[in-house]
Design an enzyme around this catalytic site. Structure first.
Site, PDB file in Angstrom:
ATOM      1  N   CYS A 130      -7.840   9.726 -30.197  1.00 51.99           N
ATOM      2  CA  CYS A 130      -7.196   8.649 -29.445  1.00 51.99           C
ATOM      3  C   CYS A 130      -6.109   9.203 -28.507  1.00 51.99           C
ATOM      4  O   CYS A 130      -6.443   9.894 -27.553  1.00 51.99           O
ATOM      5  CB  CYS A 130      -6.683   7.582 -30.403  1.00 51.99           C
ATOM      6  SG  CYS A 130      -6.536   5.989 -29.603  1.00 51.99           S
ATOM      7  N   ILE A 137      -8.185   1.634 -31.668  1.00 49.01           N
ATOM      8  CA  ILE A 137      -6.894   0.966 -31.534  1.00 49.01           C
ATOM      9  C   ILE A 137      -6.328   1.256 -30.148  1.00 49.01           C
ATOM     10  O   ILE A 137      -5.931   2.385 -29.859  1.00 49.01           O
ATOM     11  CB  ILE A 137      -5.903   1.447 -32.620  1.00 49.01           C
ATOM     12  CG1 ILE A 137      -6.487   1.245 -34.027  1.00 49.01           C
ATOM     13  CG2 ILE A 137      -4.562   0.711 -32.492  1.00 49.01           C
ATOM     14  CD1 ILE A 137      -5.694   1.922 -35.132  1.00 49.01           C
ATOM     15  N   ARG A 138      -6.300   0.231 -29.307  1.00 42.69           N
ATOM     16  CA  ARG A 138      -5.879   0.451 -27.914  1.00 42.69           C
ATOM     17  C   ARG A 138      -6.478   1.763 -27.407  1.00 42.69           C
ATOM     18  O   ARG A 138      -5.785   2.650 -26.889  1.00 42.69           O
ATOM     19  CB  ARG A 138      -4.350   0.455 -27.798  1.00 42.69           C
ATOM     20  CG  ARG A 138      -3.734  -0.905 -28.143  1.00 42.69           C
ATOM     21  CD  ARG A 138      -2.221  -0.883 -28.226  1.00 42.69           C
ATOM     22  NE  ARG A 138      -1.591  -0.418 -26.996  1.00 42.69           N
ATOM     23  CZ  ARG A 138      -1.469  -1.115 -25.874  1.00 42.69           C
ATOM     24  NH1 ARG A 138      -1.955  -2.345 -25.824  1.00 42.69           N
ATOM     25  NH2 ARG A 138      -0.887  -0.617 -24.834  1.00 42.69           N
ATOM     26  N   GLU A 194       1.045   7.616 -29.308  1.00 43.35           N
ATOM     27  CA  GLU A 194       1.344   7.220 -27.921  1.00 43.35           C
ATOM     28  C   GLU A 194       1.303   8.487 -27.072  1.00 43.35           C
ATOM     29  O   GLU A 194       2.139   9.379 -27.230  1.00 43.35           O
ATOM     30  CB  GLU A 194       2.704   6.525 -27.883  1.00 43.35           C
ATOM     31  CG  GLU A 194       2.787   5.442 -26.835  1.00 43.35           C
ATOM     32  CD  GLU A 194       2.877   6.012 -25.431  1.00 43.35           C
ATOM     33  OE1 GLU A 194       2.166   5.524 -24.536  1.00 43.35           O
ATOM     34  OE2 GLU A 194       3.649   6.969 -25.250  1.00 43.35           O
ATOM     35  N   HIS A 206     -10.343   6.616 -34.370  1.00 46.34           N
ATOM     36  CA  HIS A 206      -9.483   7.212 -35.405  1.00 46.34           C
ATOM     37  C   HIS A 206     -10.266   7.545 -36.675  1.00 46.34           C
ATOM     38  O   HIS A 206     -10.297   6.734 -37.597  1.00 46.34           O
ATOM     39  CB  HIS A 206      -8.369   6.230 -35.789  1.00 46.34           C
ATOM     40  CG  HIS A 206      -7.320   6.059 -34.754  1.00 46.34           C
ATOM     41  ND1 HIS A 206      -6.169   6.809 -34.730  1.00 46.34           N
ATOM     42  CD2 HIS A 206      -7.250   5.224 -33.699  1.00 46.34           C
ATOM     43  CE1 HIS A 206      -5.418   6.440 -33.714  1.00 46.34           C
ATOM     44  NE2 HIS A 206      -6.054   5.483 -33.063  1.00 46.34           N
ATOM     45  N   ARG A 225      -6.861   5.125 -20.245  1.00 44.41           N
ATOM     46  CA  ARG A 225      -6.088   4.655 -21.398  1.00 44.41           C
ATOM     47  C   ARG A 225      -6.321   3.157 -21.611  1.00 44.41           C
ATOM     48  O   ARG A 225      -6.569   2.421 -20.662  1.00 44.41           O
ATOM     49  CB  ARG A 225      -4.596   4.894 -21.166  1.00 44.41           C
ATOM     50  CG  ARG A 225      -4.231   6.359 -21.061  1.00 44.41           C
ATOM     51  CD  ARG A 225      -2.756   6.535 -20.743  1.00 44.41           C
ATOM     52  NE  ARG A 225      -1.908   6.007 -21.807  1.00 44.41           N
ATOM     53  CZ  ARG A 225      -0.582   5.936 -21.724  1.00 44.41           C
ATOM     54  NH1 ARG A 225       0.046   6.341 -20.636  1.00 44.41           N
ATOM     55  NH2 ARG A 225       0.127   5.449 -22.715  1.00 44.41           N
ATOM     56  N   GLU A 267      -9.422   9.390 -38.994  1.00 40.75           N
ATOM     57  CA  GLU A 267      -8.483   9.641 -40.103  1.00 40.75           C
ATOM     58  C   GLU A 267      -8.112   8.353 -40.832  1.00 40.75           C
ATOM     59  O   GLU A 267      -7.427   8.391 -41.848  1.00 40.75           O
ATOM     60  CB  GLU A 267      -7.219  10.361 -39.589  1.00 40.75           C
ATOM     61  CG  GLU A 267      -6.249   9.518 -38.771  1.00 40.75           C
ATOM     62  CD  GLU A 267      -6.710   9.283 -37.323  1.00 40.75           C
ATOM     63  OE1 GLU A 267      -7.879   9.561 -37.002  1.00 40.75           O
ATOM     64  OE2 GLU A 267      -5.885   8.788 -36.532  1.00 40.75           O
TER      65      GLU A 267
HETATM   66  N1  GLN Z   1      -2.992   3.524 -26.186  1.00 40.07           N
HETATM   67  C1  GLN Z   1      -2.439   4.757 -26.658  1.00 40.07           C
HETATM   68  C2  GLN Z   1      -2.100   5.686 -25.497  1.00 40.07           C
HETATM   69  O1  GLN Z   1      -2.542   5.489 -24.416  1.00 40.07           O
HETATM   70  C3  GLN Z   1      -3.377   5.449 -27.605  1.00 40.07           C
HETATM   71  C4  GLN Z   1      -3.586   4.594 -28.831  1.00 40.07           C
HETATM   72  C5  GLN Z   1      -3.893   5.331 -30.087  1.00 40.07           C
HETATM   73  O2  GLN Z   1      -3.697   6.542 -30.208  1.00 40.07           O
HETATM   74  N2  GLN Z   1      -4.307   4.575 -31.064  1.00 40.07           N
HETATM   75  O3  GLN Z   1      -1.378   6.606 -25.648  1.00 40.07           O
END
Ligand code: GLN
Length: 191
Positions: free
Chosen positions: A80, A136-137, A49, A172, A108, A174
């Protein structure tokens, strides 16, 4: 040639990055304080995050220390949320703490709620085979400065970029077990 790679271990999936480095036979160090940066060749900033990572990094003096490290030649790889932290501009979040060493504007959660997480093969410049990208997001790089090289795109938009020794992925690497991008970062770090 030896050399230690740090993994910013404030929040997020830093353990997976450590595991990738271990599998590559590289010594990894968890970074939680400025003094942990000493002697590092490279630093990985994990996903998680980005607001939390940014706030904690500022609080612990790591924002300033990593920025100085980058000026002095430290290689950095943000994935990310880590990529968001590296960006010069975070669209819609002008006050979010960030490092600002990568000349991009990042959005984001750029894929919307319906497609929050997905896996997609991407073609990375110089890689012989497609790379499975786990998103992922995930963020997207909406503006990319002149000195920034785009190494991979998805749907015509950059998802992997490099500016000197600063590397950023909106996905990602990893989480897939494919070590090629970590290997690429080791080369960037001079290992
Ligand atoms: N959505 C997250 C952010 O804005 C990032 C998501 C992630 O690292 N998988 O911080």
């Amino acid at each position: 040639m030896g050399g230690v790679i740090g993994v910013l271990a404030l929040q997020g999936d830093f353990r997976e990055h450590k595991e990738a480095l271990r599998r590559l036979g590289v010594e990894a160090r968890e970074v939680r304080r400025p003094e942990h940066l000493k002697g590092l060749k490279g630093l990985i900033v994990p996903g998680g995050e980005s607001t939390t990572i940014g706030k904690l990094a500022r609080e612990y003096g790591l924002e300033e220390a990593v920025r100085k490290g980058v000026e002095e030649g430290l290689a950095v790889f943000g994935t990310c949320a880590g990529a968001i932290w590296l960006a010069r501009e975070i669209l819609g979040y002008p006050d979010q703490p960030r490092l600002g060493v990568l000349d991009v504007a990042v959005e984001r959660n750029a894929f919307g709620r319906q497609v929050e997480s997905f896996r997609e093969d991407i073609q990375i410049r110089g890689f012989p085979e497609p790379f499975s990208g786990v998103f992922i997001r995930a963020p997207l790089f909406r503006r990319v400065g002149e000195g920034v090289e785009v190494l991979a795109e998805l749907g015509g938009l950059p998802v992997l970029v490099r500016q000197g020794k600063v590397l950023a992925a909106s996905f990602h690497p990893e989480l897939t077990g494919n070590l090629r991008l970590h290997q690429y970062f080791l080369e960037l770090s001079g290992l």
